[in-house]
Enzyme design. Structure first.
Site, PDB file in Angstrom:
ATOM      1  N   HIS A 187       2.033   6.711   3.101  1.00 38.32           N
ATOM      2  CA  HIS A 187       2.862   7.926   3.214  1.00 38.32           C
ATOM      3  C   HIS A 187       1.938   9.066   3.634  1.00 38.32           C
ATOM      4  O   HIS A 187       1.231   9.641   2.814  1.00 38.32           O
ATOM      5  CB  HIS A 187       3.507   8.219   1.851  1.00 38.32           C
ATOM      6  CG  HIS A 187       4.549   9.297   1.895  1.00 38.32           C
ATOM      7  ND1 HIS A 187       5.356   9.598   0.833  1.00 38.32           N
ATOM      8  CD2 HIS A 187       4.920  10.153   2.871  1.00 38.32           C
ATOM      9  CE1 HIS A 187       6.184  10.576   1.149  1.00 38.32           C
ATOM     10  NE2 HIS A 187       5.933  10.935   2.388  1.00 38.32           N
ATOM     11  N   ASP A 188       1.949   9.385   4.930  1.00 33.38           N
ATOM     12  CA  ASP A 188       1.071  10.445   5.440  1.00 33.38           C
ATOM     13  C   ASP A 188       1.590  10.836   6.813  1.00 33.38           C
ATOM     14  O   ASP A 188       2.667  10.381   7.215  1.00 33.38           O
ATOM     15  CB  ASP A 188      -0.387   9.914   5.490  1.00 33.38           C
ATOM     16  CG  ASP A 188      -1.416  11.021   5.310  1.00 33.38           C
ATOM     17  OD1 ASP A 188      -1.253  12.089   5.949  1.00 33.38           O
ATOM     18  OD2 ASP A 188      -2.380  10.835   4.544  1.00 33.38           O
TER      19      ASP A 188
ATOM     20  N   GLN B 132      11.468  -2.993 -18.323  1.00 27.97           N
ATOM     21  CA  GLN B 132      12.482  -2.872 -17.280  1.00 27.97           C
ATOM     22  C   GLN B 132      13.832  -2.605 -17.946  1.00 27.97           C
ATOM     23  O   GLN B 132      14.234  -3.315 -18.844  1.00 27.97           O
ATOM     24  CB  GLN B 132      12.587  -4.188 -16.493  1.00 27.97           C
ATOM     25  CG  GLN B 132      11.340  -4.551 -15.746  1.00 27.97           C
ATOM     26  CD  GLN B 132      11.369  -4.003 -14.341  1.00 27.97           C
ATOM     27  OE1 GLN B 132      12.100  -3.071 -14.050  1.00 27.97           O
ATOM     28  NE2 GLN B 132      10.566  -4.567 -13.487  1.00 27.97           N
TER      29      GLN B 132
ATOM     30  N   LEU C  25       0.822  -1.215   0.000  1.00 24.27           N
ATOM     31  CA  LEU C  25       0.000   0.000   0.000  1.00 24.27           C
ATOM     32  C   LEU C  25       0.856   1.266   0.000  1.00 24.27           C
ATOM     33  O   LEU C  25       0.316   2.367  -0.138  1.00 24.27           O
ATOM     34  CB  LEU C  25      -0.944  -0.004   1.209  1.00 24.27           C
ATOM     35  CG  LEU C  25      -1.921  -1.178   1.262  1.00 24.27           C
ATOM     36  CD1 LEU C  25      -2.872  -1.029   2.446  1.00 24.27           C
ATOM     37  CD2 LEU C  25      -2.725  -1.301  -0.031  1.00 24.27           C
ATOM     38  N   LYS C  26       2.147   1.144   0.174  1.00 20.86           N
ATOM     39  CA  LYS C  26       3.084   2.285   0.155  1.00 20.86           C
ATOM     40  C   LYS C  26       2.502   3.485   0.906  1.00 20.86           C
ATOM     41  O   LYS C  26       2.369   4.587   0.359  1.00 20.86           O
ATOM     42  CB  LYS C  26       3.463   2.655  -1.281  1.00 20.86           C
ATOM     43  CG  LYS C  26       4.271   1.569  -1.989  1.00 20.86           C
ATOM     44  CD  LYS C  26       4.885   2.073  -3.291  1.00 20.86           C
ATOM     45  CE  LYS C  26       5.777   1.051  -3.973  1.00 20.86           C
ATOM     46  NZ  LYS C  26       5.048  -0.089  -4.571  1.00 20.86           N
TER      47      LYS C  26
HETATM   48  O1  C5P Z   1       8.170  -5.863 -13.850  1.00 24.95           O
HETATM   49  P1  C5P Z   1       7.442  -6.843 -12.983  1.00 24.95           P
HETATM   50  O2  C5P Z   1       6.119  -7.260 -13.569  1.00 24.95           O
HETATM   51  O3  C5P Z   1       8.280  -8.036 -12.580  1.00 24.95           O
HETATM   52  O4  C5P Z   1       7.124  -6.014 -11.689  1.00 24.95           O
HETATM   53  C1  C5P Z   1       6.696  -6.634 -10.528  1.00 24.95           C
HETATM   54  C2  C5P Z   1       6.458  -5.616  -9.451  1.00 24.95           C
HETATM   55  O5  C5P Z   1       7.666  -4.941  -9.145  1.00 24.95           O
HETATM   56  C3  C5P Z   1       5.417  -4.553  -9.802  1.00 24.95           C
HETATM   57  O6  C5P Z   1       4.245  -4.847  -9.070  1.00 24.95           O
HETATM   58  C4  C5P Z   1       6.019  -3.268  -9.328  1.00 24.95           C
HETATM   59  O7  C5P Z   1       5.362  -2.828  -8.150  1.00 24.95           O
HETATM   60  C5  C5P Z   1       7.423  -3.588  -8.949  1.00 24.95           C
HETATM   61  N1  C5P Z   1       8.375  -2.842  -9.764  1.00 24.95           N
HETATM   62  C6  C5P Z   1       9.171  -1.890  -9.190  1.00 24.95           C
HETATM   63  N2  C5P Z   1      10.086  -1.216  -9.932  1.00 24.95           N
HETATM   64  C7  C5P Z   1      10.220  -1.447 -11.237  1.00 24.95           C
HETATM   65  C8  C5P Z   1       9.415  -2.402 -11.845  1.00 24.95           C
HETATM   66  C9  C5P Z   1       8.502  -3.094 -11.076  1.00 24.95           C
HETATM   67  O8  C5P Z   1       9.053  -1.660  -7.989  1.00 24.95           O
HETATM   68  N3  C5P Z   1      11.121  -0.761 -11.929  1.00 24.95           N
END
Ligand code: C5P
Length: 236
Positions: A66-67, A188, A63-64
């Site tokens: 941040h508040d 990515q 849920l990240k």
């Molecule tokens: O790219 P992939 O589908 O493997 O991503 C899996 C999870 O990793 C995503 O739910 C995303 O929250 C996280 N993610 C991230 N940073 C990235 C790519 C993906 O935190 N650069």
């Protein structure tokens, strides 16, 4: 012997039934399932309960938060009723905010996100940090550990420096990994293989599309993909 690898599978879908199928077909090889904002905003607590009922699936509730500390504390307390193994907050919310989450969810590993791996060095400076992403992430990881969190999230490329800096005081979880066979196959750009990320000091890797893109209605292919990636990690 268990063939579960330290994989956190990202259940990035807004289809509740599909989420259940991904979990049931991969749970032999995957340790934890990550349910994030997209899922939670669509289905709420009921949705989380629906995908975990009749299964022993462990949940990474992304849920990240941040508040202000009071608000994050209450949100963490409410999230803790779902018994997630991990619950994420943004480390940049500060020490008091992270401490409030830790206090409110004592049975959950409060997990501090350092710098979002999608941010470039330019992005990091544009929001006011003085340093590049590596140094910023390291400082935020140190602050998170001081605040008592159980885990931190960082890029695989930052893992070895952060592990050296925080020692064993918190688990390290890293997204942005790609199995060798799939390097460069989607959006990515700065990636590492799962086994290299573990060798660099990560305790868990977050993997999404490299596994979930193998879904088809029999579930055979997604299970096979999860097994292959799990064994790549376990045999390295
Ligand atoms: O790219 P992939 O589908 O493997 O991503 C899996 C999870 O990793 C995503 O739910 C995303 O929250 C996280 N993610 C991230 N940073 C990235 C790519 C993906 O935190 N650069």
């Amino acid at each position: 012997m268990s063939s579960k690898a330290p994989i956190i599978l990202a259940i990035d879908t807004s289809d509740l039934e599909l989420a259940k199928l991904w979990i049931s077909h991969t749970s032999e090889h995957v340790s934890v399932f990550k349910l994030g904002l997209e899922f939670f905003i669509n289905f709420g607590k009921e949705g989380i309960r629906a995908v975990t009922e009749n299964s022993d699936a462990k949940i990474f509730l992304d849920l990240k938060l941040h508040d202000i500390p009071n608000t994050v504390g209450h949100a963490a307390q409410s999230a803790a009723t779902l018994n997630p193994l991990f619950l994420t907050v943004h480390a940049s919310g500060g020490q008091a905010m992270m401490e409030a989450a830790v206090k409110a969810a004592p049975k959950t590993l409060v997990t501090a996100v350092t710098v979002l791996t999608s941010m470039s060095n330019i992005d990091v400076k544009s929001v006011g940090f003085r340093d590049d992403s590596l140094n910023t992430a390291t400082q935020l990881a140190q602050l998170a550990v001081k605040s008592g969190v159980g885990a931190i999230v960082c890029s695989p490329l930052e893992t070895s420096v952060i592990r050296e800096s925080i020692g064993k005081q918190a688990l390290i979880i890293t997204p942005g990994v790609r199995p060798l066979a799939m390097a460069g196959s989607d959006d990515q750009s700065r990636t590492m293989t799962p086994s290299d990320a573990i060798a660099a000091g990560a305790d868990y890797v977050v993997i999404g599309r490299p596994i979930t893109s193998a879904w088809e209605p029999t579930g055979i292919n997604i299970a096979k993909r999860a097994r292959e990636i799990a064994s790549e990690i376990l045999n390295s």
